[in-house]
Design a protein around this motif. Sequence first.
Motif, short mmCIF file in Angstrom:
data_model
loop_
_atom_site.label_atom_id
_atom_site.label_comp_id
_atom_site.label_asym_id
_atom_site.label_seq_id
_atom_site.Cartn_x
_atom_site.Cartn_y
_atom_site.Cartn_z
N ALA A 348 14.32 -17.16 -41.02
CA ALA A 348 14.00 -17.65 -39.68
C ALA A 348 12.55 -18.16 -39.66
N PHE A 349 12.32 -19.21 -38.87
CA PHE A 349 10.96 -19.77 -38.82
C PHE A 349 10.71 -20.45 -37.50
N VAL A 350 9.43 -20.64 -37.19
CA VAL A 350 9.07 -21.49 -36.06
C VAL A 350 8.21 -22.63 -36.60
N THR A 351 8.28 -23.76 -35.89
CA THR A 351 7.49 -24.91 -36.33
C THR A 351 6.54 -25.34 -35.22
N ALA A 352 5.53 -26.06 -35.61
CA ALA A 352 4.62 -26.65 -34.63
C ALA A 352 4.29 -28.05 -35.13
N LYS A 373 3.27 -31.08 -39.52
CA LYS A 373 4.25 -30.10 -39.06
C LYS A 373 4.01 -28.81 -39.85
N LEU A 374 3.79 -27.74 -39.14
CA LEU A 374 3.53 -26.45 -39.80
C LEU A 374 4.73 -25.54 -39.65
N TYR A 375 4.92 -24.66 -40.62
CA TYR A 375 6.03 -23.71 -40.60
C TYR A 375 5.46 -22.28 -40.72
N PHE A 376 5.90 -21.43 -39.82
CA PHE A 376 5.51 -20.01 -39.85
C PHE A 376 6.79 -19.19 -39.90
N ASP A 377 6.77 -18.07 -40.63
CA ASP A 377 7.96 -17.22 -40.61
C ASP A 377 7.93 -16.36 -39.34
N LYS A 378 8.98 -15.57 -39.13
CA LYS A 378 9.10 -14.83 -37.88
C LYS A 378 8.01 -13.76 -37.72
N ALA A 379 7.45 -13.36 -38.89
CA ALA A 379 6.36 -12.38 -38.82
C ALA A 379 5.03 -13.07 -38.49
N LEU A 404 -3.87 -22.00 -47.30
CA LEU A 404 -3.56 -21.02 -46.26
C LEU A 404 -2.27 -20.28 -46.61
N VAL A 405 -1.30 -21.03 -47.16
CA VAL A 405 -0.03 -20.41 -47.56
C VAL A 405 -0.28 -19.47 -48.74
N TRP A 406 -1.08 -19.92 -49.65
CA TRP A 406 -1.39 -19.13 -50.86
C TRP A 406 -2.03 -17.80 -50.50
N GLU A 407 -2.87 -17.85 -49.45
CA GLU A 407 -3.55 -16.63 -48.98
C GLU A 407 -2.63 -15.76 -48.12
N ARG A 408 -1.42 -16.28 -47.80
CA ARG A 408 -0.43 -15.57 -46.95
C ARG A 408 -1.06 -15.21 -45.59
N LEU A 409 -1.72 -16.19 -44.99
CA LEU A 409 -2.44 -15.92 -43.74
C LEU A 409 -1.50 -15.84 -42.53
N SER A 410 -1.83 -14.98 -41.61
CA SER A 410 -1.07 -14.86 -40.36
C SER A 410 -1.52 -15.96 -39.41
N VAL A 411 -0.74 -16.16 -38.37
CA VAL A 411 -1.08 -17.22 -37.42
C VAL A 411 -2.46 -16.97 -36.81
N LEU A 439 -2.06 -22.71 -32.80
CA LEU A 439 -2.08 -22.33 -31.38
C LEU A 439 -0.66 -22.45 -30.79
N MET A 440 0.00 -23.57 -31.11
CA MET A 440 1.36 -23.79 -30.59
C MET A 440 2.34 -22.78 -31.19
N ALA A 441 2.18 -22.51 -32.49
CA ALA A 441 3.08 -21.56 -33.15
C ALA A 441 2.90 -20.16 -32.58
N LYS A 442 1.66 -19.79 -32.29
CA LYS A 442 1.39 -18.45 -31.74
C LYS A 442 2.10 -18.30 -30.39
N LYS A 443 2.08 -19.37 -29.63
CA LYS A 443 2.75 -19.34 -28.33
C LYS A 443 4.27 -19.16 -28.54
N SER A 444 4.85 -19.91 -29.50
CA SER A 444 6.30 -19.80 -29.76
C SER A 444 6.66 -18.41 -30.27
N LEU A 445 5.76 -17.82 -31.03
CA LEU A 445 6.06 -16.50 -31.63
C LEU A 445 5.91 -15.36 -30.62
N SER A 446 5.19 -15.64 -29.52
CA SER A 446 4.87 -14.54 -28.59
C SER A 446 6.03 -14.25 -27.64
#
Length: 446
Positions: A348-352, A373-379, A404-411, A439-446
């Motif tokens: 599962a993922f969200v995009t921005a 276009k950015l992709y974040f997982d559900k976490a 950023l992906v390599w560092e496994r950074l959170s939103v 910012l947009m992804a954080k809103k979708s994840l919240s």
Amino acid sequence: MKGRVVIVGGGPAGFNVARAVKTFYPECEVTLIEEKEDTQIPCSIPFVIAGRLPLEKNRYSLEKLKELGVEVRTCKAEVLDTGERKLFLESGETLCYDKLVLATGWKPKVLSLGEEGLEGVYYISKTTEQVKRILEDVKRAKRILLVGGGFIGIGLAGEIKRTLKGKEVILVEVSERLASGSFSPAFSRRLEEELTAFGVKVLKGTAVSSFDGNGRVKRVSLSSGDVLDVDVVIVAIGFKPRVELAQEAGICLTGSGKVAVDEFLRTSADGVFAVGNCRAYTCVIDGEEVNTMLASVSARDGYVAGINLGEPTVKAKGIVPFGITSVGDSYFGFAGYTEVALREKGRAFVTAEVETKDGYPSALKGVNPLKVKLYFDKAGVIVGGEVWGRSKYVPALVDFISRLVWERLSVDEVLSVQSVAFPSVTPSPLAQPVQLGALMAKKSLS
Ligand SMILES: Cc1cc2nc3c(=O)[nH]c(=O)nc-3n(C[C@H](O)[C@H](O)[C@H](O)COP(=O)(O)OP(=O)(O)OC[C@H]3O[C@@H](n4cnc5c(N)ncnc54)[C@H](O)[C@@H]3O)c2cc1C
């Protein structure tokens, strides 16, 4: 470390192994075995074929290594005996080694539809002779068929159309989308629009089924039933690792047929390391094997393995798959997992999506649109991104996202990462696409 190091393969991986060994262990005797004598820098072969870069200016050289005291031999390594620590060369010579590095690289995937020996049908090879043949044939040709709508086929089609006027260029892709393994449908569509606007005819969802011609290719039949008259065909349907030497020596391969290595790039054979396109890579996101074959990653491997030959100290962390292609002045890039990969993995993922500009203010001359276009997982961890734009900022942004992906950074962490701004070369700080996307992804994840 002292003793003899033998490196098989003189591409970017092998080159950097030799450089690292000579830097860290100058007392080592280093011998590099390279089969091909006169080769080209592969990344810029599309520019050479299209005539934008002279063949002689794209020559690849191992001279620098000789200056560093590396013995460079042009010869094929035929057999590796890992028990006796001996390498047998085609010339009849035998080399004993203390440490050996396999840097044997790639070879093109082939169609095997009877095209072997048919003049006018080419696979990409690094040898200057083959690149010269292709470019001379392309120069004479009216109708050029490119088989394979991946990064190399796309790049070649665009370059030929841009530089050589009056050519009919057709690109055939078996799947329903261009570069479908890397890009989302919207980005693939954009790629196709750019190619079409350039005058490239794109045929999707169809494969080459046969070649026809008496000694020289004249026609190509497609699975759609179409028959195309052609003067030249260039096939770029992907690459395979060259692993014969390792396989025959009994070195462990992964399920995908690449040389298996540990985090220090050691193979299953004592004293034998593997680097670059011949070895398997895992993705930092999930530890799964990924099919990434890039010069930039090979070059990195070379330094890591070169140092580890002495003491295993540098860990080769997994990688983030990434890539760039261009059509004219349009650059398309991706990093990490995007839509297709995430769906295939059932993640599962969200995009921005952010549409911004590559400079500011937008009235500044030379400022162009930029889409991200950015992709974040559900976490909430960033797992990928896609970028399209018309400036050299695109590769920089792909590198940034990949990091950023390599560092496994959170939103939240992505939101707090700083980013440089300068009017003529970067987006506005008020529309920095990664921060705005987060910012947009954080809103979708919240
Ligand atoms: C058209 C094209 C465009 C590309 N564009 C890019 C790009 O823009 N960016 C990017 O990062 N990558 C790009 N690549 C990919 C890049 O070229 C490869 O990833 C890179 O060459 C891999 O480096 P390597 O050292 O692992 O292997 P290689 O470059 O394949 O080197 C391996 C060497 O080993 C030699 N060898 C193999 N077996 C033996 C043997 N038994 N004995 C002696 N010698 C042997 C081979 O002759 C070869 O020279 C492109 C590739 C192509 C074809």
